[in-house]
Design an enzyme around this catalytic site. Structure first.
Site, PDB file in Angstrom:
ATOM      1  N   LYS A  44       0.692  -0.885  -0.087  1.00 38.64           N
ATOM      2  CA  LYS A  44      -0.365   0.190  -0.148  1.00 38.64           C
ATOM      3  C   LYS A  44       0.623   1.582   0.219  1.00 38.64           C
ATOM      4  CE  LYS A  44      -3.723  -0.391   2.356  1.00 38.64           C
ATOM      5  NZ  LYS A  44      -4.478  -0.274   4.242  1.00 38.64           N
TER       6      LYS A  44
HETATM    7  C1  E4P Z   1      -8.803  -0.577   4.035  1.00 36.50           C
HETATM    8  O1  E4P Z   1      -7.264  -1.020   3.037  1.00 36.50           O
HETATM    9  C2  E4P Z   1      -8.329   1.019   4.496  1.00 36.50           C
HETATM   10  O2  E4P Z   1      -7.692   1.362   5.490  1.00 36.50           O
HETATM   11  C3  E4P Z   1      -9.741   1.119   5.631  1.00 36.50           C
HETATM   12  O3  E4P Z   1     -10.532   0.735   5.387  1.00 36.50           O
HETATM   13  C4  E4P Z   1     -10.100   2.432   6.743  1.00 36.50           C
HETATM   14  O4  E4P Z   1     -10.781   2.645   6.770  1.00 36.50           O
HETATM   15  P1  E4P Z   1     -11.459   3.342   8.266  1.00 36.50           P
HETATM   16  O5  E4P Z   1     -11.495   4.834   7.767  1.00 36.50           O
HETATM   17  O6  E4P Z   1     -12.420   2.727   8.891  1.00 36.50           O
HETATM   18  O7  E4P Z   1     -10.227   3.643   9.184  1.00 36.50           O
END
Ligand code: E4P
Length: 218
Positions: free
Chosen positions: A83
């Protein structure tokens, strides 16, 4: 639409894998903080449980650092997806990692233009955060619709991974739009299985089954 679990919690992942509906996993520094464990060791454990893509988030702000971290993550297992954030440096890293044969998930995407740029940088997955858009009074799901339209217009192969999912309605709408993947917190995952009429129906059938057994014994 594939279902990924948005967690770094091993027992949640094991439960989903045991059920048999878990096609990948996404993690981030916040999720790892909740577990309070070493990131690489946790990723290794996750990759031993999950066959599908497992996203590991870099924390560097420059492309060089992201590439270095990404290459280290990629050594953990074949199914690691690195990522990187949607920034100029992130997109530079995305191109370099992609060219090196490492799959990338571009995260923190909040506009259709960002998703278009991520696709041009070769990202394998794009992560629009719908819940966080809802939180600031925008309709997160509109972004999924826009990205889907743009990717369809140009035959872009990047997969749309709906992130920051907060409830089952998000999941249903993502599927209706035709998103490729939704990454779901375990609490929402469990909610997807539930319906009060299912519970009521099971109770009725079991009660009637018991009544039948009693009648047969008479
Ligand atoms: C996934 O890859 C993201 O990091 C995650 O869904 C973020 O979610 P949040 O906005 O609830 O922290």
């Amino acid at each position: 639409m594939k279902i990924f679990i948005d967690t770094a919690n091993i027992s949640e992942l094991k439960k989903a894998v045991d059920i048999g509906i878990c096609e990948g996993c996404t993690t981030n520094p916040t999720l790892i903080l909740k577990e309070g464990k070493d990131y690489k060791k946790t990723l290794k454990e996750i990759c031993s449980i999950i066959k599908g893509p497992v996203s590991a988030e870099t924390v560097s702000l420059n492309a060089e650092g992201m590439v270095k971290e990404g290459k280290e993550f990629a050594k953990i297992a074949k199914n690691i997806v690195v990522k990187v954030p949607m920034t100029q440096e992130g997109m530079k890293a995305c191109r370099l990692l992609t060219n090196a044969g490492i799959k990338v998930n571009t995260t923190l995407v909040f506009s259709a233009n960002q998703a278009l740029l991520a696709a041009k940088a070769g990202t394998y997955l794009v992560s629009p955060f719908i819940g966080r858009l809802d939180d600031i009074g925008q309709t997160g799901m509109d972004l999924i619709r826009e990205i889907k339209q743009i990717y369809t217009n140009y035959g872009i192969k990047t997969q749309i991974l709906v992130a920051s999912v907060r409830n089952p309605i998000h999941v249903k709408e993502a599927a209706l739009i035709g998103a490729d993947i939704a990454t779901i917190p375990f609490k929402v995952y469990e909610q997807l299985f539930q319906h009060s009429l299912t519970d009521k129906g099971i109770k009725l059938f079991l009660d009637d089954w018991d009544k039948l057994q009693k009648e047969l014994k008479k």
